[in-house]
Structure formats: structure tokens, C-alpha cells
Design an enzyme around this catalytic site. Structure first.
Site, short mmCIF file in Angstrom:
data_model
loop_
_atom_site.label_atom_id
_atom_site.label_comp_id
_atom_site.label_asym_id
_atom_site.label_seq_id
_atom_site.Cartn_x
_atom_site.Cartn_y
_atom_site.Cartn_z
N LYS A 63 31.03 12.38 -84.74
CA LYS A 63 31.86 11.28 -85.14
C LYS A 63 32.03 10.46 -83.99
CE LYS A 63 36.53 13.04 -84.90
NZ LYS A 63 36.80 12.06 -83.77
N THR A 64 32.26 11.15 -82.80
CA THR A 64 32.65 10.22 -81.42
C THR A 64 31.49 9.38 -81.03
OG1 THR A 64 33.94 11.64 -80.74
CG2 THR A 64 33.34 10.42 -79.23
N ASP A 251 39.60 5.73 -85.48
CA ASP A 251 39.07 7.20 -85.12
C ASP A 251 40.35 8.00 -85.74
OD1 ASP A 251 38.10 9.55 -84.64
OD2 ASP A 251 38.29 9.37 -82.39
N GLU A 252 39.87 9.12 -86.55
CA GLU A 252 40.81 9.98 -86.79
C GLU A 252 41.81 9.19 -87.97
OE1 GLU A 252 40.54 13.18 -86.65
OE2 GLU A 252 39.79 13.64 -84.39
N GLN A 337 40.47 17.67 -92.56
CA GLN A 337 41.29 18.10 -91.39
C GLN A 337 42.50 17.43 -91.12
OE1 GLN A 337 38.42 18.91 -87.83
NE2 GLN A 337 37.14 17.48 -88.90
N ARG A 683 36.17 25.92 -85.58
CA ARG A 683 36.06 25.83 -84.32
C ARG A 683 35.02 26.55 -83.74
NH1 ARG A 683 37.42 21.47 -84.17
NH2 ARG A 683 37.28 21.47 -86.29
#
Length: 876
Positions: A63-64, A251-252, A337, A683
Site C-alpha cells: 500500500k505504501t 493512509d490507514e 486491520q 506479521r
């Protein structure tokens, strides 16, 4: 020179290459570097610039890169200038990473992006430009938490509210929560305002805001709340920023709270001549309130929806004219998330994106570049049990890899041993410790692993917080025990002499230091001397005398009671436990749990001295952050990180999912806990290993647990059941779980472990200090590396800790008679004589009329007869 994209303002029509034309075909043949390597979904997210876009980016889907590439695409195609893009992140770290990547893609263009930053940094920037419109000056101060608490304490005192019953920290938490939901003092529902100070919470909030204006200050929440007020009350200012920002990127988005949501919604509307209003704002605020007041429900109730709320906007049109009303906004997030509901995050913000922006395009990034097939299949199957989600399925083109393993252990000690042995085996196999992480649900779980790693000589670091024995409440408790064990421990005594508050401030401590240095005695001996004089005011003298009596009582009790019982008595009688019980802050409950875990950790040691020696090893930091070490953290701290090997202990009902979360939030809480489990699994790049214990001690009480419901929600084809390597059996110091002596490995095996090899390598590098203290630590670690048993000291032989500083442990301490302290003699003779004329800083001139060791009775000219210590006077 006029910029190309400014020509349209002077009547010259804009131009885009015609479809199928020479320019368009030539342009299509050139692939910009920032688009190289993007998969089809990522490229679609980058190149879709018209209208609202929601990018559902699963864990590890890049995503970044999508966000930075999208900005690069906007700039490269001339759709906007750098200062016309608003790009919002949640952390300064994320903002720095985006700036770094953009700089690498576009060179100096990043220097012209002043609106790339966090919500609060951008909000603060806007606020300083228009501070006078919200009754501030442009040089206003942003208060930190300590200043905020201090100001609230002043308000409580002025309103005659008992700060002990209604702590300022509790009020600060309430105000922060209200601001996170975009509520000004007049908009706080009466029911919520009444929970503090017998109904005065709302009034105190208003007084607090009024006082901030007088001080030309704002707190962290004001950076957005005052922005929202600014935009609502001054539509011309809002239009200025609406016209400025041609593209908005977030973002997020799943972690936004109500205030951040309202701020974004205001900026994302097309400029209007009418007063700014938000669609569905009442329902949104009502929903947020309902979730707090009605556990398990995430929908607004009629009563709450009708509560006083800010003005709200006309609904956006759903027709093809939406581009006239909605900006080009792109939100990137993952509803699977969203794990920060406990601090105000609203997962509904991302779930209602299509409702808020009719006709929005949703692009799913489902190709994972991080984890293997089995891990992704397990995580996707688990999260599919949530009902409130937009839905996506992670996939990978990587190999299936190893299955997710599930291992049961008898208790938490065996769990820590088993994980420690698996980590040692991985290390022997060539895996770096930096690629290994242990993710726990609650911070108190860390203590078992920290102790085990010290025994093994295994380097580790705690991420997102201090190590267990470095937490403030643990250090305070240890300081009490250190003073009992060694009265000459000045550092420990100074730490807790006024914890909890006893009226013994810096001036008292400085007086004790001055006397101790002059007489070359410890602070405790200086305190015994000073309380027999008139140096201190009666209240402070009484508090210090009571503390010294208490230490003598505890030291005498240590001779006849166990060190674990002693610790409980000390924490209770000192008032330290009560201090945290009265604390209304969010972390107070966790601190109390940590104190109980500390007492439990003492059980495996024979005496207090042995426990404190062990702590000195745990507290010792030999390496820095760059060294190879296992990472230990909570699941909440693991967001955004990834490791080759991830261990997930404590998957039991009541612990994970958390019983407190289930009780307070019902189904919505269960779904957030499941999202947290999903985050933990994703993770892992190569191996995910889940553990549960049959017996665990929580809140100081042993209980038999059952495996987490999340384990039954994992897909059987992707999971492997394994046996614990930590040993099994009955017994143990408390009658639960195996004894650490049940499965003592052969001493010879320790020489093959990485712990032994690290110790030998450290020894070879000559890390020992001149006094040999490091060698002693290494020797102790080496002796325990095999099975946690030191050959040089059997638990059945006399402990080295039976003496301290040459003094036998069974030596009686000072006794008390009818509550009065009999001060121990310092063994010194005063250098003063009867009738000497002396000067005292506080009492002035006087004459010595009586001498008792180093204590003088002096007839002062103005203060009368006082008893003082001779180190505080000078002969004149």
C-alpha cells in the site's frame, strides 16, 4: 513565466491528448519508472485519479508503494502542483518514509509538498495561519500531557473537587475522548458529562477550554477540533483550502476517529457558498456514543441520535454530477486491520465509504508479497468469520511453505521454555534473531519470556515499551525491596521516599543528601538522625519517621516470612497498591496486573537476595538496537512490522480474545480481537507458531483455561498440531504446572547451545570490566544455560545472598517501642563543645547547651531551643 496548469484561469481552455491521437499513442509507449513492477490492481489504484477511490490494501500488499506512486503519477502528469496535494498519514515515521520514497522517485519535487504529514501536524499548520479566528495567537503553545494534567488539577482545586476521588488524569482522558469524537463542551451528551465530579464534567471541560484560550495554548486534540470549528464558523476559510487541495490522499483510513473523519469530510467537499454541513453527522456521532454506552452494539439508537450534535451537511448527490461536489479523494486502508478501537478509531469510517462518497470506486489489493500460502490461507479463513467487513481474500504466488503450527503447554512457564528452545534451534540453523518475534496479547506475558531469555543468554529487545523490569511500577516496587535488602542503597531509597506522596519533596531529599555526604553515611541513616531533630517541619518529620519505622518492620518480617508474602505486604502497607487502585487512568489496571506478575515471578527464587541478583541480570543491557536480538512486543505494537518467524503465545479464552473487551464491547469487541489475531498471523513471512497453556496465572490467580475460539476458526488443511518441547509433568512451586527441575537437561548440553557460544564469544572479546563484575554475570549465565540450574549453587545449600556487605542476614534491625523509633547510633563524636557559638541556615545564631553523639541541642537567639545534627551548623 505562467505555469501551464494556470492558463485555464485566464480563459484559455485546458488540453488533454485525444484518445487514439499521436500524442496519446506516443505517451502510452513510455512507461514511467514509478509504474514499473506494479501488478494490475496496484497500477489501477495509481492511475485512477478521477473521483473518490477506496483502496482496500491487505497486509503485505504494497500500500505504501501505491500511495507514493499515485502522488508521483499526479505530479508527473501535471494534474496538480506539489502544494495542491494533501497527503495525510498517521505517524511521523510513515510521513518520513513517504517523503523519502517520493524524493527518490521525483528528486527535488518533494521539497514543494508542505501538506504531506500527519493529521495533527497539518491541522496545527492550518490553525497557526488562522489562530485569531479561534481566539488564539499564531505563536500558541501545544501542551504536553504533563502540562495538561497540571492545568486540570488547578481547575479541580478551584472548584473544590477532591483530586483523589476524581483524578485529573481521568478527566484528561474523558476530554481527549470527547475531542476525538469532535465534541465541543456544549455538544457533550449530559449523560457523559455527569460521570465525572458529580455531574460537573461538562462544565470543567468548558472551563478548561476557556483557560487554554487565556494561556494562548492548545492541547493535542484541539489541533483538529479547533480546525473543525474554524471550518464550520468561517466558510470562506474552508473554501480556501477546498480550492487549494485538488487531490486528497489518506493512509490507514480504518484507524481514523470521528474528529479526523469530520475534518476530512469537510475538506473533501466541493467549495460551497453555504455554511458547511456534513451528511449523516448526527448518526455518526450517535453511533460512536452508542458503542460506548451499549456494549456489543455498533448502531446508533434513536435517543442518542437526537442528542445535541454539530450541524450537518446535505447528502451528496449520487448522480453523475458527483464530480462537481466531491474532490478526488483516495483513502487507503484495510478494515481487517482496524485494531485501535480502544483509542477512538472507528472501523465504520471505512465501512461506510461508499455511503459517504456515492459512486466511489473500490480497488482491492489482494496479492500478498510477504507471507507463504499456508499463513495467508489461515489468516484469511480466520478473518472471514467477521460480519462487519468489506471482504477480500489474500493470495500469494509464493510457495505454500510450512503450515501454521498450534502447540499446547501445561502452563506459561512451559510455554516460555518451549518457545525459547525453538528459537535456539532456529538460531543454530542459521536464522538471525532479528528475524524472530514473539507477539503477546497483554504486556504481563512478557515477563516469563524475559526471564527465560536471561537464563539462556539470549539477546532480546522490547518494542513499543520498556522491558518488564524497566516499567515504572516495577522499578518502584523493586526499590522498596532493595532498601529492605540493603539499607545503604541510596538510589533505591531516593526513588521511593516520596512514592506514594508523603510530603517529602526535593528540599527534604537534598537535606538528607547534605547530611549523608558530610557524615559519610547512607540516606537511611541520615533520615534516622534528622527525624530526631527539629530540622524538618512536623508533618514531614512525622512522615519520614513513619517510613523508617515501616522499613524496620518489613526488614524484621523478612526474617520470618517468605519473600513473596513480604512483597505483597510491602506493596499494601506502603500505600503503593492503593495509589494505583485510585488512579483512574487507562493504564492503571495494567500496572496493577504487572505488580501481581512481579510477585508471582519471585516464587521460583529461594530468597529475596537471589531474586534481586537475578533482576540485575535482566536489567543489564549489553547491546544496542542494532544488535541481533529477538523482538518481544504486544500485538498492537506489531502493526506494520514483519518477521520471518513469529511466535504467538497465549491463545486462550479470556486472554485472547480478551474477556474485558468482550464484556465491554460485545460482538464488536470480539470482531476487533479477531482482527488483532489476523494482524498477528500476517506479521509472519515464513513461520507462524501459535501456543496456548492449560493453566495460566492471571490477576494473581491460577486458573484452568481453554484454547481460544480463534484456533477452531483456522482451516485444518493449513494447520499442524505439534507437541510442546518445554517438558511436562506435575508439581511446581505452587502445585500447578511442572517444576523447572522436572526436566533438567544434562549439563553437557549447554556447551552446544547458542547461549553458551555467545557467552564464550563475549568473554573472548574482553567485555569484562576491571572489577570483574561482567565475568560474574557471564559465569552465572553460563551456569544456567543448560536447564536453568547453577552447578556452583544448589538450591538446598546456603545462599550467597545470606550475607550482604559483610553483615549477616539474621542480624536484628532496629526495634520499635510503642511506635517510637530507636535511632541507631552513628558511632561518631561531635567536634563541637558545650557553649560553642554556632550558626544555622534556618534558625540563625545560638549556643550549644547539650551534646548527644552528633546531635546538638542549641539555644537559638530567635528560634528558641532546637535539636539539630551537627553537620548543619557552623562554629562562629
Amino acid at each position: 513565466m505562467t505555469e501551464p496548469n494556470k492558463l485555464t484561469h485566464h480563459g484559455v481552455p485546458g488540453h488533454q491528448p485525444a484518445a487514439g491521437g499521436v500524442a496519446a499513442r506516443a505517451r502510452a509507449g513510455v512507461t514511467p519508472q514509478y509504474l514499473a513492477g506494479l501488478n494490475p490492481e496496484q497500477r489501477e489504484a495509481v492511475e485512477t485519479l478521477e473521483g473518490p477511490v477506496l483502496v482496500l490494501a491487505g497486509a503485505g500488499t504494497g500500500k505504501t508503494r501505491v500511495l507514493t506512486s499515485r502522488i508521483a503519477h499526479i505530479l508527473s502528469t501535471g494534474r496538480a502542483r506539489p502544494n495542491e496535494i494533501l497527503s495525510v498519514t498517521f505517524t511521523n515515521k510513515a510521513a518520513r518514509e513517504m517523503k523519502l520514497r517520493l524524493g527518490q522517485m521525483l528528486g527535488q519535487a518533494i521539497e514543494g509538498m508542505p501538506w504531506l504529514g500527519t493529521f495533527h501536524s497539518i491541522g496545527g499548520r492550518i490553525l497557526r495561519f488562522h489562530a485569531e479566528l479561534v481566539q488564539l495567537k499564531s505563536n500558541f503553545t501545544v501542551l504536553d500531557v504533563d502540562d495538561q494534567i497540571r492545568l486540570l488539577k488547578q481547575l479541580l482545586a478551584a472548584d473544590n473537587i477532591d483530586d483523589k476521588r476524581w483524578p485529573a488524569r481521568m478527566l484528561a482522558g474523558l476530554i481527549d475522548g470527547w475531542k476525538n469524537r469532535g465534541l465541543t463542551p456544549s455538544q457533550v451528551p449530559p449523560g457523559e458529562a455527569s460521570v465525572f465530579g458529580n455531574g460537573r464534567g461538562g462544565n470543567l471541560y468548558a472551563l478548561y477550554q476557556e483557560r487554554l484560550k487565556i494561556l494562548n495554548a492548545a492541547d493535542f486534540g484541539d489541533l483538529l477540533l479547533e480546525n473543525i470549528r474554524l471550518f464550520r464558523e468561517h466558510p470562506d476559510v474552508l473554501r480556501q483550502y477546498q480550492n487549494r487541495f485538488k487531490f486528497i490522499l489518506v493512509d490507514e483510513y480504518q484507524d481514523t476517529n470521528v474528529a479526523q473523519y469530520l475534518w476530512l469530510r469537510l475538506l473533501s467537499q466541493a467549495p460551497s457558498l453555504t455554511s458547511p454541513r456534513l451528511p449523516g453527522e448526527v448518526g455518526l456521532l450517535g453511533s460512536a456514543i452508542a458503542r460506548q454506552g451499549n456494549p456489543g452494539e455498533g448502531r446508533p439508537t434513536a435517543a442518542l441520535a437526537s442528542a445535541e450534535s454539530p450541524p450537518h451537511l446535505n447528502p451528496l448527490p449520487a448522480s453523475g454530477e458527483r464530480e462537481k461536489h466531491v474532490k478526488n479523494i483516495c483513502c487507503v486502508g484495510d478494515d481487517d486491520q482496524s485494531i485501535y478501537g480502544w483509542r477512538g478509531a472507528e472501523v465504520d469510517n471505512i465501512l461506510r465509504f461508499e455511503h459517504d462518497f456515492p459512486g466511489a470506486k473500490i480497488i482491492r489489493l489482494e496479492r500478498n508479497y510477504r507471507s507463504t500460502g499456508h499463513i495467508l490461507a489461515a489468516a484469511s479463513h480466520l478473518i472471514a468469520h467477521n460480519e462487519d467487513r468489506l471482504g477480500k481474500t489474500l493470495r500469494t504466488e509464493d510457495v505454500d511453505g510450512e503450515k501454521v503450527t498450534v502447540t499446547g503447554s501445561w502452563d506459561s512457564e512451559e510455554e516460555a521454555r518451549a518457545i525459547g528452545e525453538e528459537i535456539e534451534e532456529l538460531h543454530r540453523g542459521g536464522h538471525k534473531l532479528n528475524d524472530i518475534a514473539i507477539l503477546v496479547r497483554a504486556s504481563f506475558q512478557m515477563r516469563e519470556f524475559e526471564d527465560r531469555f536471561v537464563t539462556l543468554g539470549l539477546p532480546y529487545r522490547v518494542i513499543g515499551g520498556p522491558r518488564f523490569y524497566e516499567r515504572a511500577e516495577i522499578r518502584d516496587a523493586l526499590a522498596y525491596l532493595r532498601v529492605i535488602n540493603s539499607p545503604a542503597d541510596d538510589l533505591a531509597f531516593e526513588r521511593i521516599v516520596n512514592v506514594p506522596k508523603r510530603g517529602l519533596g526535593d528540599a527534604t531529599v537534598q537535606m538528607l543528601h547534605d547530611h549523608g555526604r558530610k557524615r559519610r553515611i547512607p540516606l537511611t541513616e541520615a533520615a534516622r538522625a534528622v527525624v530526631e531533630t527539629d530540622e524538618l517541619k512536623p508533618k514531614a518529620r512525622g512522615s519520614l519517621r513513619d517510613l523508617m519505622i515501616a522499613f524496620d518492620r518489613w526488614r524484621a518480617r523478612s526474617e520470618v516470612t517468605s519473600h513473596t508474602e513480604l512483597a505483597e505486604v510491602v506493596l499494601d502497607e506502603s500505600g503503593y497498591t492503593e495509589m494505583w487502585q485510585k488512579d483512574r487512568s487507562a493504564d492503571a489496571a495494567g500496572r496493577l496486573e504487572n505488580l501481581k506478575e512481579l510477585v508471582r515471578s519471585m516464587e521460583e527464587f529461594e530468597n529475596l537476595q537471589g531474586f534481586l541478583e537475578h533482576i540485575s541480570l535482566v536489567m543489564d543491557r549489553d547491546g544496542g538496537a542494532e544488535d541481533d536480538a529477538v523482538s518481544l512486543m504486544t500485538l498492537h505494537s506489531a502493526k506494520g512490522l514483519e518477521f520471518d518467524n513469529v511466535f504467538l503465545p497465549g491463545w486462550e479464552e479470556g486472554l485472547f480474545p480478551s474477556q474485558r473487551t468482550l464484556d465491554e464491547q460485545g460482538r464488536s469487541g470480539l470482531e476487533e480481537e479477531r482482527r488483532l489475531a489476523h494482524v498477528g498471523l500476517t506479521r509472519a513471512r515464513r513461520r507462524a507458531k501459535l501456543y496456548f497453556a492449560t493453566n495460566r496465572r492471571i490477576h494473581g490467580t491460577w486458573s484452568t483455561t481453554i484454547p481460544s475460539r480463534f484456533l477452531d476458526e483456522l482451516p485444518a488443511p493449513n494447520v499442524e498440531i505439534t507437541e510442546s518441547r518445554g517438558g511436562s509433568g506435575w508439581g511446581g512451586s505452587s502445585g500447578y504446572g511442572p517444576s523447572r527441575f522436572d526436566n533438567v537437561e544434562s549439563f553437557g548440553s549447554s556447551y552446544a547451545t547458542p547461549g553458551w557460544q555467545r557467552a564464550q564469544a563475549n568473554r573472548a572479546r574482553g567485555q569484562a570490566d576491571p572489577g570483574g563484575r561482567q565475568d560474574k554475570r557471564q559465569d552465572k549465565r553460563q551456569g544456567q544455560a543448560g536447564g536453568g540450574f547453577n552447578e556452583s549453587q544448589s538450591p538446598f545449600s546456603p545462599s550467597r545472598g545470606d550475607t550482604h556487605g559483610g553483615s549477616p542476614r539474621n542480624k536484628r534491625g532496629p526495634v520499635t517501642i510503642e511506635g517510637e523509633l530507636i535511632a541507631k547510633s552513628t558511632g561518631t563524636v561531635s567536634e563541637f563543645s558545650l557553649h560553642d557559638r554556632v550558626f544555622h541556615q534556618k534558625f540563625g545564631y545560638g549556643e550549644v547547651v547539650k551534646i548527644d553523639g552528633n546531635k546538638l541541642t542549641i539555644a537559638f537567639e530567635k528560634a528558641g531551643e532546637k535539636k539539630v545534627v551537627d553537620s548543619f551548623v557552623e562554629r562562629v
